[in-house]
Scaffold this motif. Structure first.
Motif, PDB file in Angstrom:
ATOM      1  N   GLY A 101       0.815  -1.206   0.000  1.00 27.31           N
ATOM      2  CA  GLY A 101       0.000   0.000   0.000  1.00 27.31           C
ATOM      3  C   GLY A 101       0.848   1.256   0.000  1.00 27.31           C
ATOM      4  O   GLY A 101       0.536   2.232  -0.688  1.00 27.31           O
ATOM      5  N   LEU A 102       1.949   1.233   0.745  1.00 23.18           N
ATOM      6  CA  LEU A 102       2.862   2.374   0.784  1.00 23.18           C
ATOM      7  C   LEU A 102       3.539   2.580  -0.564  1.00 23.18           C
ATOM      8  O   LEU A 102       3.636   3.712  -1.059  1.00 23.18           O
ATOM      9  N   VAL A 103       3.979   1.503  -1.178  1.00 23.81           N
ATOM     10  CA  VAL A 103       4.614   1.595  -2.498  1.00 23.81           C
ATOM     11  C   VAL A 103       3.612   2.103  -3.532  1.00 23.81           C
ATOM     12  O   VAL A 103       3.943   2.948  -4.371  1.00 23.81           O
ATOM     13  N   GLN A 104       2.391   1.627  -3.467  1.00 16.98           N
ATOM     14  CA  GLN A 104       1.362   2.080  -4.392  1.00 16.98           C
ATOM     15  C   GLN A 104       1.087   3.576  -4.209  1.00 16.98           C
ATOM     16  O   GLN A 104       0.924   4.302  -5.192  1.00 16.98           O
ATOM     17  N   THR A 105       1.058   4.044  -2.982  1.00 18.17           N
ATOM     18  CA  THR A 105       0.835   5.464  -2.716  1.00 18.17           C
ATOM     19  C   THR A 105       1.980   6.304  -3.253  1.00 18.17           C
ATOM     20  O   THR A 105       1.755   7.368  -3.857  1.00 18.17           O
ATOM     21  N   VAL A 106       3.213   5.858  -3.074  1.00 20.23           N
ATOM     22  CA  VAL A 106       4.374   6.606  -3.562  1.00 20.23           C
ATOM     23  C   VAL A 106       4.372   6.660  -5.089  1.00 20.23           C
ATOM     24  O   VAL A 106       4.645   7.715  -5.688  1.00 20.23           O
ATOM     25  N   ILE A 107       4.063   5.547  -5.740  1.00 24.19           N
ATOM     26  CA  ILE A 107       4.028   5.521  -7.203  1.00 24.19           C
ATOM     27  C   ILE A 107       2.912   6.429  -7.725  1.00 24.19           C
ATOM     28  O   ILE A 107       3.105   7.186  -8.679  1.00 24.19           O
ATOM     29  N   THR A 108       1.754   6.387  -7.091  1.00 27.18           N
ATOM     30  CA  THR A 108       0.649   7.248  -7.495  1.00 27.18           C
ATOM     31  C   THR A 108       1.018   8.717  -7.336  1.00 27.18           C
ATOM     32  O   THR A 108       0.742   9.541  -8.212  1.00 27.18           O
ATOM     33  N   PHE A 109       1.654   9.055  -6.227  1.00 31.10           N
ATOM     34  CA  PHE A 109       2.091  10.424  -5.976  1.00 31.10           C
ATOM     35  C   PHE A 109       3.071  10.878  -7.050  1.00 31.10           C
ATOM     36  O   PHE A 109       2.944  11.990  -7.585  1.00 31.10           O
ATOM     37  N   ALA A 110       4.027  10.043  -7.395  1.00 30.90           N
ATOM     38  CA  ALA A 110       5.021  10.403  -8.413  1.00 30.90           C
ATOM     39  C   ALA A 110       4.372  10.582  -9.790  1.00 30.90           C
ATOM     40  O   ALA A 110       4.695  11.532 -10.507  1.00 30.90           O
ATOM     41  N   VAL A 111       3.454   9.696 -10.146  1.00 26.70           N
ATOM     42  CA  VAL A 111       2.794   9.802 -11.445  1.00 26.70           C
ATOM     43  C   VAL A 111       1.953  11.081 -11.512  1.00 26.70           C
ATOM     44  O   VAL A 111       1.964  11.784 -12.533  1.00 26.70           O
ATOM     45  N   LEU A 112       1.253  11.414 -10.440  1.00 27.17           N
ATOM     46  CA  LEU A 112       0.446  12.625 -10.440  1.00 27.17           C
ATOM     47  C   LEU A 112       1.308  13.882 -10.517  1.00 27.17           C
ATOM     48  O   LEU A 112       0.933  14.859 -11.175  1.00 27.17           O
ATOM     49  N   ILE A 113       2.455  13.885  -9.864  1.00 28.78           N
ATOM     50  CA  ILE A 113       3.373  15.027  -9.953  1.00 28.78           C
ATOM     51  C   ILE A 113       3.883  15.177 -11.383  1.00 28.78           C
ATOM     52  O   ILE A 113       3.934  16.282 -11.929  1.00 28.78           O
ATOM     53  N   ILE A 114       4.249  14.069 -12.015  1.00 30.98           N
ATOM     54  CA  ILE A 114       4.749  14.120 -13.397  1.00 30.98           C
ATOM     55  C   ILE A 114       3.654  14.610 -14.345  1.00 30.98           C
ATOM     56  O   ILE A 114       3.891  15.470 -15.204  1.00 30.98           O
ATOM     57  N   LEU A 115       2.429  14.097 -14.203  1.00 35.17           N
ATOM     58  CA  LEU A 115       1.336  14.526 -15.070  1.00 35.17           C
ATOM     59  C   LEU A 115       0.969  15.993 -14.837  1.00 35.17           C
ATOM     60  O   LEU A 115       0.666  16.720 -15.794  1.00 35.17           O
ATOM     61  N   GLY A 116       1.024  16.439 -13.599  1.00 35.89           N
ATOM     62  CA  GLY A 116       0.756  17.843 -13.311  1.00 35.89           C
ATOM     63  C   GLY A 116       1.800  18.755 -13.917  1.00 35.89           C
ATOM     64  O   GLY A 116       1.483  19.823 -14.447  1.00 35.89           O
ATOM     65  N   THR A 117       3.060  18.336 -13.863  1.00 30.56           N
ATOM     66  CA  THR A 117       4.138  19.127 -14.456  1.00 30.56           C
ATOM     67  C   THR A 117       3.997  19.190 -15.967  1.00 30.56           C
ATOM     68  O   THR A 117       4.160  20.254 -16.575  1.00 30.56           O
ATOM     69  N   LEU A 118       3.666  18.079 -16.593  1.00 30.81           N
ATOM     70  CA  LEU A 118       3.456  18.074 -18.042  1.00 30.81           C
ATOM     71  C   LEU A 118       2.274  18.958 -18.440  1.00 30.81           C
ATOM     72  O   LEU A 118       2.345  19.703 -19.423  1.00 30.81           O
ATOM     73  N   ALA A 119       1.201  18.904 -17.673  1.00 34.16           N
ATOM     74  CA  ALA A 119       0.038  19.745 -17.965  1.00 34.16           C
ATOM     75  C   ALA A 119       0.397  21.223 -17.816  1.00 34.16           C
ATOM     76  O   ALA A 119      -0.056  22.065 -18.607  1.00 34.16           O
ATOM     77  N   PHE A 120       1.231  21.548 -16.841  1.00 33.37           N
ATOM     78  CA  PHE A 120       1.652  22.939 -16.657  1.00 33.37           C
ATOM     79  C   PHE A 120       2.496  23.404 -17.839  1.00 33.37           C
ATOM     80  O   PHE A 120       2.313  24.516 -18.341  1.00 33.37           O
ATOM     81  N   TYR A 121       3.416  22.571 -18.305  1.00 36.55           N
ATOM     82  CA  TYR A 121       4.242  22.950 -19.461  1.00 36.55           C
ATOM     83  C   TYR A 121       3.393  23.142 -20.717  1.00 36.55           C
ATOM     84  O   TYR A 121       3.620  24.069 -21.491  1.00 36.55           O
ATOM     85  N   VAL A 122       2.418  22.287 -20.920  1.00 37.81           N
ATOM     86  CA  VAL A 122       1.535  22.431 -22.072  1.00 37.81           C
ATOM     87  C   VAL A 122       0.741  23.731 -21.956  1.00 37.81           C
ATOM     88  O   VAL A 122       0.573  24.469 -22.937  1.00 37.81           O
ATOM     89  N   THR A 123       0.275  24.051 -20.748  1.00 35.45           N
ATOM     90  CA  THR A 123      -0.477  25.283 -20.538  1.00 35.45           C
ATOM     91  C   THR A 123       0.399  26.503 -20.760  1.00 35.45           C
ATOM     92  O   THR A 123      -0.053  27.504 -21.333  1.00 35.45           O
TER      93      THR A 123
END
Length: 90
Positions: free
Chosen positions: A10-32
């Motif tokens: 569960g901890l590993v899943q939370t860390v991976i989810t957090f990292a993926v969301l940070i990466i997707l948020g950063t990509l969305a910001f660059y596109v914007t």
């Protein structure tokens, strides 16, 4: 032993989810930022400060994120609602 493994997974899943969301948020910001910069150029503003481009992109991203939050609470249907006749077109 299985409790420890479940907790770690569960901890590993939370860390991976957090990292993926940070990466997707950063990509969305660059596109914007690209969209705002290109839109300013198309509107005739050739020398736009980068500060205003980043501020505009940040406001757009925050508005998009807040727009996805459900603010209203929809009541869940219960058994009592099913017993009463409907008051609309049938």
């Amino acid at each position: 032993m299985s409790r420890v493994i479940r907790a770690l997974s569960g901890l590993v899943q939370t860390v991976i989810t957090f990292a993926v969301l940070i990466i997707l948020g950063t990509l969305a910001f660059y596109v914007t930022v690209f969209v705002v910069s290109t839109g300013a150029g198309l509107a005739g503003y050739e020398n736009v400060s980068g500060d205003f481009v980043v501020l505009s992109a940040a406001l757009l991203v925050v508005a998009a994120l807040l727009g996805g939050i459900p603010l209203g609470h929809t009541p869940q249907p219960s058994d009592e609602d099913d017993r009463q006749p409907s008051a609309g077109f049938e």
